[in-house]
Design an enzyme around this catalytic site. Structure first.
Site, PDB file in Angstrom:
ATOM      1  N   VAL A 106     -11.733  61.076  51.428  1.00 19.79           N
ATOM      2  CA  VAL A 106     -12.132  62.322  52.065  1.00 19.79           C
ATOM      3  C   VAL A 106     -13.546  62.205  52.604  1.00 19.79           C
ATOM      4  CG1 VAL A 106     -12.472  64.790  51.717  1.00 19.79           C
ATOM      5  CG2 VAL A 106     -10.644  63.607  50.499  1.00 19.79           C
ATOM      6  N   CYS A 107     -13.706  62.488  53.891  1.00 17.02           N
ATOM      7  CA  CYS A 107     -15.000  62.476  54.559  1.00 17.02           C
ATOM      8  C   CYS A 107     -15.667  61.104  54.343  1.00 17.02           C
ATOM      9  CB  CYS A 107     -15.858  63.645  54.057  1.00 17.02           C
ATOM     10  SG  CYS A 107     -17.370  63.888  54.967  1.00 17.02           S
ATOM     11  N   GLN A 108     -16.887  61.084  53.815  1.00 13.56           N
ATOM     12  CA  GLN A 108     -17.536  59.794  53.550  1.00 13.56           C
ATOM     13  C   GLN A 108     -16.696  58.959  52.590  1.00 13.56           C
ATOM     14  OE1 GLN A 108     -20.852  60.068  50.919  1.00 13.56           O
ATOM     15  NE2 GLN A 108     -21.975  58.369  51.872  1.00 13.56           N
TER      16      GLN A 108
END
Lengths: 151, 353
Positions: free
Chosen positions: B146-148
């Site tokens: 998720v995301c980074q």
């Protein structure tokens, strides 16, 4: 723009009233909301941290910080000016299709839209990014210098 | 001629009412205590350093799929994935019979200044995945980044392709230097090594300020004015407070790893341009050959679609699917539409492989 001055004055009064929350015994929450209210009504696009402990740090670090603050402040001032001009243009638009602004809340919403548009136009530019990075760099140096200067 | 037609008497009444609503909202918010780190039952399955691997208790019959390991970002806290019962991607996945684990990086402190990306990507994430493989008796897991955390997951999969059966990336930046990426434009100018040298760890509050500064008026003035509209709605106020708590619950970032991430990804864009090595091993996205589902948000101002979509041409996967979610970076976790769409999309995609 006298109405803008009056608007901002009005908002400040609003802030002070809103900060006096009766029964808000949670100090931390109250502090957060006081701060939020201040942001809410002040046409503030960025906040600049105060110089930490200036007597103990080098003149060079302070001078860099001051220059960086001025450079970034010019960006913020230009954005605020652009936002105000956008708002005036919207309010003076000679278009019968546009609805009248009849409430303070509508005016506030327009101000947000104009502010974000002006901010986005500037924030994507190189000068903004460089001024912001320099401000951060100067703050870091100030922190470092302040730490070194401590007995 | 002006459109401004505010009647002074009405304005005064409006102000009085608005002020009263804000005060009432503030009073009610002050009485709430909602500082929970997620809402679903879970157990700590493994710890390494400050990282905890959480295992969620099942809520439905086992779907028979390999365990799903969720790798969240280092910035912000992972309970956004399980914020409250009706806003929980994790609950949605559990309800579909998935066996869900979550990597929680914790709050780095002064002892963690020297942690490198190698520690996070290889040592910590690797140990978590190995723990799951051992505990569940599988050769490879399904990984959801998720995301980074998606970027870290891509790196891990490129380095250890045998450990990952299927990879799902969610609002994950890959190309860090696209024109509409404001955060990237700012970060590229920062002297990150000097910052870390002076500060040690990078304060979470500093990152949070940067995220809010991307749209400063919408994320302060407009958002908080909106509190007046929900002053009479206890549930909406509770939702608001949970979100505020999450937004401002930003862990400090381990200095060395943060500097590496900024330098290698934002400033040098090595995932796209090449030259990325973690732990001395080259990271080549062409080695990510497993099935890959790339979920992005069409109105994401933090990770714009332009940053996620280049993954299609960089990965070595022959089974690549892009899924567009019509919403923003936060809405993809907590909006009602996200709850309806995403768990089913992910579970169905995994079940088809």
């Amino acid at each position: 723009m006298p109405w803008m001055t009056a608007w901002i004055d009005l908002q400040r009064q609003w802030v002070e009233a809103a900060a006096q929350v009766p029964g808000a015994s949670n100090d931390a929450m109250r502090a957060i909301f006081t701060d939020r209210y201040r942001q809410l009504f002040t046409p503030e696009f960025a906040r600049i941290a105060p110089v930490p402990d200036p007597p103990n740090v080098s003149a060079a670090a302070i001078a860099r910080w001051q220059a960086a603050t001025r450079r970034f402040g010019l960006q913020i001032a230009a954005i605020a000016n652009d936002a105000s001009q956008r708002l005036c243009a919207l309010l003076l638009a000679d278009d019968p299709g546009l609805p009248p602004v009849t409430s303070l809340r509508q005016l506030h919403t327009l101000w947000i839209e104009c502010g974000e548009a002006a901010y986005a136009a500037a924030a994507h530019g190189d000068e903004f990014a460089e001024a912001q990075a320099e401000l951060l760099g100067a703050w870091v140096e100030l922190r470092g210098a302040s730490r070194c200067a401590r007995p | 001629m002006t459109r401004l037609a505010i009647d002074p008497a009405r304005a005064a009444a409006e102000m009085t009412e608005f002020c009263g609503r804000l005060a009432a909202a503030a009073q009610r918010l002050a009485g709430l205590d909602l500082r929970a780190e997620g809402c679903s039952a879970r157990d700590a399955a493994f710890r390494i350093g400050k990282t905890v691997l959480w295992h969620y208790r099942p809520q439905a019959a086992d779907a028979g799929l390999p365990p799903l390991v969720i790798c969240y970002a280092l910035v912000n806290r992972p309970y956004m994935m399980d914020l409250q019962p009706d806003r929980s991607l994790i609950r949605g996945l559990l309800a579909r019979g998935l066996d869900v684990y979550l990597v929680d990086w914790g709050y780095p402190d002064v002892q963690d200044q020297g942690l490198a990306l190698d520690d996070y990507v290889n040592r910590y994430l690797g140990a978590c995945i190995d723990q799951v493989r051992g505990a569940r008796g599988v050769a490879a897991v399904n990984l959801l980044g998720v995301c980074q955390g998606g970027t870290l997951s891509l790196c891990h999969t490129a380095l250890h392709p045998e450990r990952v059966q299927n990879l799902v990336t969610m609002v994950t930046p890959v190309d860090f230097q696209t024109d509409d990426n404001l955060l990237s434009k700012w970060v590229r100018k920062v002297d990150i090594e000097r910052m870390v040298e002076v500060l040690g760890n990078v304060p979470g509050a500093l990152l949070n300020a940067a995220f809010i500064a991307l749209m400063p008026l919408r994320q302060s003035a407009q958002k908080y004015a909106g509190v007046a509209d929900i002053a009479d709605d206890p549930e909406a106020l509770a939702n608001f407070l949970r979100m505020e708590h999450w937004i401002h619950d930003s862990p400090d970032q381990a200095g060395r790893a943060f500097a590496e991430f900024i330098r290698w990804f934002f400033q040098e864009n090595r995932l796209v341009r090449g030259g990325l090595a973690i732990g001395g091993q080259p990271v080549d996205l062409r080695r990510v050959a497993c099935p890959l589902l790339n979920i992005y948000a069409t109105q994401d101002h933090l990770v714009p679609p332009s940053a996620s979509l280049p993954l299609a041409r960089l990965t070595g996967s022959r089974d690549y699917t892009a899924f567009a979610f019509d919403g923003g970076h936060i809405g993809i976790y907590v909006s009602r539409r996200a709850q309806e769409l995403l768990p089913g999309t992910i579970a169905q995609w995994l079940a088809g492989r």
